[in-house]
Motif scaffolding. Structure first.
Motif, PDB file in Angstrom:
ATOM      1  N   GLY A  99      20.997-123.616  33.245  1.00 34.23           N
ATOM      2  CA  GLY A  99      21.504-123.199  31.866  1.00 34.23           C
ATOM      3  C   GLY A  99      20.980-122.233  31.885  1.00 34.23           C
ATOM      4  N   LEU A 100      20.109-121.254  32.339  1.00 39.60           N
ATOM      5  CA  LEU A 100      19.834-119.711  32.109  1.00 39.60           C
ATOM      6  C   LEU A 100      20.830-119.040  32.975  1.00 39.60           C
ATOM      7  CD1 LEU A 100      15.995-119.590  33.012  1.00 39.60           C
ATOM      8  CD2 LEU A 100      17.049-119.123  30.826  1.00 39.60           C
ATOM      9  N   GLN A 101      21.310-119.467  34.203  1.00 34.45           N
ATOM     10  CA  GLN A 101      22.563-118.928  34.727  1.00 34.45           C
ATOM     11  C   GLN A 101      23.735-118.830  33.728  1.00 34.45           C
ATOM     12  OE1 GLN A 101      22.230-120.616  38.722  1.00 34.45           O
ATOM     13  NE2 GLN A 101      21.723-118.596  39.443  1.00 34.45           N
ATOM     14  N   PHE A 102      23.980-120.057  33.410  1.00 37.09           N
ATOM     15  CA  PHE A 102      25.205-120.107  32.279  1.00 37.09           C
ATOM     16  C   PHE A 102      24.856-119.228  31.118  1.00 37.09           C
ATOM     17  CE2 PHE A 102      27.373-122.416  28.726  1.00 37.09           C
ATOM     18  CZ  PHE A 102      28.588-122.592  29.182  1.00 37.09           C
ATOM     19  N   ILE A 103      23.991-119.230  30.702  1.00 38.61           N
ATOM     20  CA  ILE A 103      23.874-118.230  29.398  1.00 38.61           C
ATOM     21  C   ILE A 103      24.037-116.905  29.924  1.00 38.61           C
ATOM     22  CG2 ILE A 103      22.359-117.513  27.856  1.00 38.61           C
ATOM     23  CD1 ILE A 103      21.068-120.496  27.585  1.00 38.61           C
ATOM     24  N   GLU A 104      23.365-116.439  31.083  1.00 38.24           N
ATOM     25  CA  GLU A 104      23.274-115.155  31.396  1.00 38.24           C
ATOM     26  C   GLU A 104      24.944-114.816  31.719  1.00 38.24           C
ATOM     27  OE1 GLU A 104      22.632-112.757  35.749  1.00 38.24           O
ATOM     28  OE2 GLU A 104      21.495-114.661  35.320  1.00 38.24           O
ATOM     29  N   ALA A 105      25.598-115.639  32.038  1.00 33.94           N
ATOM     30  CA  ALA A 105      26.999-115.255  32.461  1.00 33.94           C
ATOM     31  C   ALA A 105      27.913-115.091  31.277  1.00 33.94           C
ATOM     32  CB  ALA A 105      27.979-116.427  33.195  1.00 33.94           C
ATOM     33  N   GLY A 106      27.571-115.394  29.964  1.00 42.77           N
ATOM     34  CA  GLY A 106      28.249-115.211  28.780  1.00 42.77           C
ATOM     35  C   GLY A 106      27.523-114.220  27.994  1.00 42.77           C
ATOM     36  N   LEU A 107      26.565-113.475  28.647  1.00 44.33           N
ATOM     37  CA  LEU A 107      26.044-112.467  27.656  1.00 44.33           C
ATOM     38  C   LEU A 107      26.743-111.205  28.021  1.00 44.33           C
ATOM     39  CD1 LEU A 107      22.093-113.172  27.751  1.00 44.33           C
ATOM     40  CD2 LEU A 107      23.441-113.292  25.905  1.00 44.33           C
TER      41      LEU A 107
ATOM     42  N   LEU B 268      19.681-108.083  27.562  1.00 39.79           N
ATOM     43  CA  LEU B 268      19.510-109.478  27.361  1.00 39.79           C
ATOM     44  C   LEU B 268      19.818-110.045  28.533  1.00 39.79           C
ATOM     45  CD1 LEU B 268      20.741-110.389  23.780  1.00 39.79           C
ATOM     46  CD2 LEU B 268      18.308-110.531  24.578  1.00 39.79           C
ATOM     47  N   LYS B 269      20.977-109.704  29.396  1.00 38.84           N
ATOM     48  CA  LYS B 269      21.473-110.168  30.742  1.00 38.84           C
ATOM     49  C   LYS B 269      20.530-109.922  31.826  1.00 38.84           C
ATOM     50  CE  LYS B 269      25.841-110.012  33.172  1.00 38.84           C
ATOM     51  NZ  LYS B 269      26.360-111.353  32.313  1.00 38.84           N
ATOM     52  N   ASN B 270      19.628-108.923  31.695  1.00 37.01           N
ATOM     53  CA  ASN B 270      18.832-108.219  32.653  1.00 37.01           C
ATOM     54  C   ASN B 270      17.354-109.260  32.550  1.00 37.01           C
ATOM     55  OD1 ASN B 270      20.303-106.378  34.081  1.00 37.01           O
ATOM     56  ND2 ASN B 270      19.467-104.664  32.645  1.00 37.01           N
ATOM     57  N   TYR B 271      17.130-109.610  31.271  1.00 33.62           N
ATOM     58  CA  TYR B 271      15.911-110.365  30.786  1.00 33.62           C
ATOM     59  C   TYR B 271      16.314-111.760  31.327  1.00 33.62           C
ATOM     60  CZ  TYR B 271      12.549-113.031  28.282  1.00 33.62           C
ATOM     61  OH  TYR B 271      11.654-113.941  27.902  1.00 33.62           O
TER      62      TYR B 271
END
Length: 210
Positions: free
Chosen positions: A39-47, A52-55
């Motif tokens: 889920g974290l990877q999915f959110i990261e891909a959409g940011l 926020l992406k680095n976080y």
């Protein structure tokens, strides 16, 4: 109930609980964390915002490390390959994990045809090897350890040794060493420990198979 039966019952009960915890770690907690990681990877891909992406990337790395630590702990508690692939393969898999953790190379050799060993006996030998390798990592001050199997239809003979610092067997009583001997005694086998300062330590275990 005699002393031997009581000790055997306690060890069996402990192993059943350890197996349950290992399974829960692997299939419960581990799988849940893996879902969060995805889920974290999915959110990261959409940011789009870099901070926020680095976080989220940092959080993903922490989660990935935690998942790996849980997998390692699960294997240490109860190796899934022990009954499916046998004692030899389970120890080879554990040796890889041990080497990556402690930096100590474990050389495993086997002579003869591997024989069937009951689950209780396999767990006993695996625990003895775990304890021996743990002691090598803690005290031996060496970069190599050796495990040899000698199989016959009648028995299994094993040696776990190192060429490290060694120790004085008579200097103090070790609960870990006594537990190794007790475990092998309760399963019908034998554990003989020898060590010399400056020459390393050798642990010989034998188990009748017929």
């Amino acid at each position: 109930m005699g002393r031997e039966n009581i000790s055997s019952y306690i060890i069996q009960s402990q192993e059943e609980e350890i197996k349950r915890i290992a399974l829960e770690l692997h299939e419960g907690v581990g799988q849940s964390l893996y879902s969060v990681f995805n889920g974290l990877q999915f959110i990261e891909a959409g940011l789009e915002q870099p901070h926020l992406k680095n976080y989220l990337k940092e959080m993903s790395h922490i989660m990935e490390k935690t998942i790996q630590e849980i997998r390692i702990l699960s294997v240490e508690l109860h190796p899934p390959t022990l009954m499916t692939l046998g004692l030899l393969q389970a120890l080879k898999s554990y040796a890889k994990l041990y080497t990556s953790t402690f930096g100590i190379e474990v050389v495993i050799g086997s002579e003869g045809q591997e024989q069937f060993i009951s689950e209780s006996s396999s767990i006993t030998i695996f625990r003895v090897c775990q304890e021996a390798l743990s002691n090598i990592a803690k005290y031996a001050d060496t970069s190599n350890a050796y495990i040899s199997f000698q199989w016959s239809k009648e028995s299994l003979h094993m040696v776990i040794k190192d060429d490290g610092k060694g120790f004085d067997l008579g200097a103090k009583r070790s609960y870990g060493l006594e537990a190794m001997k007790e475990r092998m005694f309760l399963t019908g086998g034998e554990c003989v420990i020898s060590s010399k300062i400056g020459e390393g330590t050798s642990i010989e275990i034998s188990l009748p198979l017929s």
